[in-house]
Scaffold this motif. Structure first.
Motif, short mmCIF file in Angstrom:
data_model
loop_
_atom_site.label_atom_id
_atom_site.label_comp_id
_atom_site.label_asym_id
_atom_site.label_seq_id
_atom_site.Cartn_x
_atom_site.Cartn_y
_atom_site.Cartn_z
N PHE A 67 0.83 -1.21 0.00
CA PHE A 67 0.00 0.00 0.00
C PHE A 67 0.86 1.25 0.00
O PHE A 67 0.58 2.23 -0.70
N LEU A 68 1.95 1.25 0.79
CA LEU A 68 2.88 2.38 0.80
C LEU A 68 3.50 2.60 -0.57
O LEU A 68 3.60 3.73 -1.06
N ALA A 69 3.93 1.50 -1.22
CA ALA A 69 4.55 1.60 -2.54
C ALA A 69 3.54 2.13 -3.56
O ALA A 69 3.88 2.97 -4.41
N GLY A 70 2.30 1.68 -3.49
CA GLY A 70 1.27 2.15 -4.42
C GLY A 70 0.97 3.62 -4.23
O GLY A 70 0.78 4.36 -5.21
N ALA A 71 0.93 4.09 -2.98
CA ALA A 71 0.67 5.50 -2.71
C ALA A 71 1.81 6.37 -3.24
O ALA A 71 1.58 7.44 -3.82
N ALA A 72 3.05 5.92 -3.05
CA ALA A 72 4.21 6.68 -3.54
C ALA A 72 4.21 6.76 -5.06
O ALA A 72 4.45 7.83 -5.64
N LEU A 73 3.92 5.65 -5.72
CA LEU A 73 3.92 5.62 -7.18
C LEU A 73 2.78 6.47 -7.74
O LEU A 73 2.95 7.20 -8.73
N ALA A 100 3.64 10.20 -7.46
CA ALA A 100 4.74 10.64 -8.34
C ALA A 100 4.48 10.35 -9.80
O ALA A 100 5.35 10.57 -10.65
N ALA A 101 3.29 9.86 -10.16
CA ALA A 101 3.01 9.41 -11.52
C ALA A 101 3.15 10.53 -12.54
O ALA A 101 2.75 11.66 -12.30
N SER A 102 3.75 10.17 -13.71
CA SER A 102 3.90 11.12 -14.81
C SER A 102 3.07 10.72 -16.02
O SER A 102 3.05 11.44 -17.02
N ASN A 103 2.40 9.55 -15.95
CA ASN A 103 1.53 9.12 -17.04
C ASN A 103 0.48 8.17 -16.48
O ASN A 103 0.54 7.74 -15.33
N ILE A 104 -0.50 7.83 -17.32
CA ILE A 104 -1.62 7.02 -16.88
C ILE A 104 -1.19 5.62 -16.47
O ILE A 104 -1.78 5.01 -15.57
N TYR A 105 -0.11 5.11 -17.10
CA TYR A 105 0.34 3.75 -16.77
C TYR A 105 0.90 3.67 -15.35
O TYR A 105 0.68 2.69 -14.64
N MET A 106 1.65 4.73 -14.96
CA MET A 106 2.14 4.77 -13.58
C MET A 106 0.98 4.87 -12.59
O MET A 106 1.01 4.25 -11.52
N LEU A 107 -0.04 5.64 -12.96
CA LEU A 107 -1.21 5.75 -12.10
C LEU A 107 -1.88 4.40 -11.90
O LEU A 107 -2.22 4.00 -10.78
N ILE A 108 -2.08 3.68 -13.02
CA ILE A 108 -2.76 2.39 -12.93
C ILE A 108 -1.91 1.37 -12.18
O ILE A 108 -2.42 0.60 -11.36
N TRP A 133 -4.25 16.48 -7.04
CA TRP A 133 -4.50 15.04 -7.17
C TRP A 133 -3.32 14.22 -6.66
O TRP A 133 -3.50 13.11 -6.15
N ARG A 134 -2.10 14.78 -6.78
CA ARG A 134 -0.92 14.07 -6.26
C ARG A 134 -0.99 13.95 -4.74
O ARG A 134 -0.66 12.91 -4.16
N ILE A 135 -1.41 15.04 -4.10
CA ILE A 135 -1.56 15.00 -2.65
C ILE A 135 -2.62 13.99 -2.26
O ILE A 135 -2.45 13.19 -1.33
N SER A 136 -3.73 14.00 -3.00
CA SER A 136 -4.83 13.09 -2.69
C SER A 136 -4.38 11.64 -2.78
O SER A 136 -4.67 10.84 -1.88
N LEU A 137 -3.66 11.29 -3.85
CA LEU A 137 -3.20 9.91 -4.02
C LEU A 137 -2.12 9.56 -3.00
O LEU A 137 -2.09 8.45 -2.47
#
Length: 427
Positions: free
Chosen positions: A56-62, A65-73, A123-127
């Motif tokens: 969960f920590l790794a998913g929140a960090a990624l 910091a996401a720069s594209n939709i693939y990192m978000l997913i 949205w970065r803060i939210s994620l």
């Protein structure tokens, strides 16, 4: 969405990309739950909680910091893995640690606040804020002891389990509960089985039905329809109320009360939306207030019943030998139908419009009748003796075998001899 004034009120959010971002978490959680089942059974509850928190920590960090939709997913996938492990282990941990007599608002507030940030990084803060509960879960798990049930099953250290029970219960009089745990562990070890194959046997049919039906019904209550419009406040209030009264009034009355309250609220909201809200424009202030009030009643009904009890009841009905497999099935079914609802809900809203409230209201009727007819009351019963309730149920006593594994092993001899038919409460 804001610029397109031609789109129907019901279709503004109908985007498969949007729903894929949301539902990827549930697919990952579904797959992870089966790996979590093995880990929880073979290594204990605590390692599963730690691994879930780390993912969960790794998913929140990624995600932050996401720069594209693939990192978000992919970040959402890691969050799903974390939730899958946590949903597998945490309910078991709590149900095994809590004594028989004692058995969530921030997200919407964060989203509301970060949406107002003009520079566009809200949205970065939210994620990233998902890391807060993950950190609490992970760090807290480091200091948690393993459950007495798991200690006996994994190490057979009865003295350590007894000391832990005494510390958790706050009394030295734990011999009876310890004896039940030892008996359940020995029964589990004496049976050479795959827990997923074992739970398919006829004697575990009631638990298997509940493991599939309860999480399925929980997802087709229509809570996602309401959550689309309402904040989480009412749900949180209802959940805390459920915590206070669940062991006083019982599980079945709360299920039935919540079902009736949700059904009435949904039907009235659907009727107002169908009569007053067209594809464009809005509804009058008075009707809007009525919808908000009804939504509050609906979410409170869910929060006091199917919200918390959808996790509590399945976590306490499985005997030790099938507990990890049973909880895994509960989590998997929950994730599967959460994915189905999340992936189809926006399209359903676009096509059914106000009728979506009546669609989910129909499911509320079905699940309330299901509980009334098929779910026995489990209030006040220790987990080690939970199998006994199926023997006393008007329907399930035709399915289970008295004295078979998982059902009846704790009953007095007279039950096996066809004697007294006194209720489990009398025992």
């Amino acid at each position: 969405m804001k610029q397109d004034t031609e789109v129907s009120n019901y279709c503004k959010f109908d985007s498969q990309l949007l729903t894929s971002f949301t539902s990827s978490l549930y697919v990952a959680g579904l797959v992870a739950s089966f790996f979590a089942s093995w880990l929880t059974k073979s290594r204990g509850r605590k390692p599963s909680i730690l691994l879930g928190g780390a993912a969960f920590l790794a998913g929140a960090a990624l995600g932050g910091a996401a720069s594209n939709i693939y990192m978000l997913i992919f970040g959402r996938v890691l969050l799903g893995v974390g939730v899958g492990f946590a949903n597998q282990a945490v309910p078991l941990y709590l149900s095994e640690m809590a004594p028989p007599r004692y058995r969530v608002l921030a997200a919407n507030l964060i989203n509301f606040g970060t949406e107002k940030i003009r520079s566009g990084y809200g949205w970065r803060i939210s994620l990233s804020m998902a890391a807060v509960p993950a950190a609490i879960l992970t760090v807290g798990a480091i200091f948690l002891p393993e459950t007495p049930s798991s200690l006996i099953q994994l190490t057979n250290d009865k003295d350590r389990a007894r000391r832990l029970l005494q510390r958790v219960r706050g009394t030295s009089e734990v011999q009876s509960e310890l004896a039940d745990l030892i008996e359940a562990s020995e029964l589990s070890k004496s049976i050479d089985h795959n827990p997923f194959r074992k739970i398919l046997e006829v004697n575990y049919r009631p638990q298997l039905v509940m493991a599939v039906a309860i999480p399925f019904f929980q997802q087709v209550t229509g809570i996602n329809v309401i959550a689309f419009y309402a904040p989480l406040l009412f749900r949180t209030i209802g959940t805390f109320l459920s915590m206070v009264i669940v062991d006083r009034v019982g599980r079945r009355p709360l299920f039935l009360f919540g079902g009736v309250l949700m059904l009435v609220s949904q039907v009235l909201v659907g009727a107002i939306m169908a009569a007053e809200l067209g594809d464009h424009g809005g509804i009058g202030k008075g009707y809007a207030v009525a919808v908000i009030v009804l939504i509050g009643f609906y979410v409170a009904g869910f929060g006091v019943s199917w919200g918390p009890l959808g996790w509590l009841v399945p976590s306490e009905i499985f005997s030790l030998e099938i507990r990890s497999a049973g909880q895994s099935i509960v989590v998997a079914v929950s994730f599967l139908f959460t994915f189905v609802v999340a992936q189809t809900f926006l399209s359903m809203l676009c096509h059914l419009k106000a009728g979506i409230f009546f669609f989910f209201g129909g499911w509320v009727v079905v699940m309330t009748v299901f509980v009334y007819l098929l779910l026995p009351e489990t209030k006040g019963l220790p987990i080690e003796k939970m199998g006994d309730v199926w023997r006393e149920h008007w329907f399930w006593n035709r399915v289970v075998v008295v004295g078979g594994p998982g059902v009846g092993e704790h009953l007095p001899a007279k039950f096996g001899e066809g004697g007294s038919q006194s209720s489990v409460v009398d025992l």
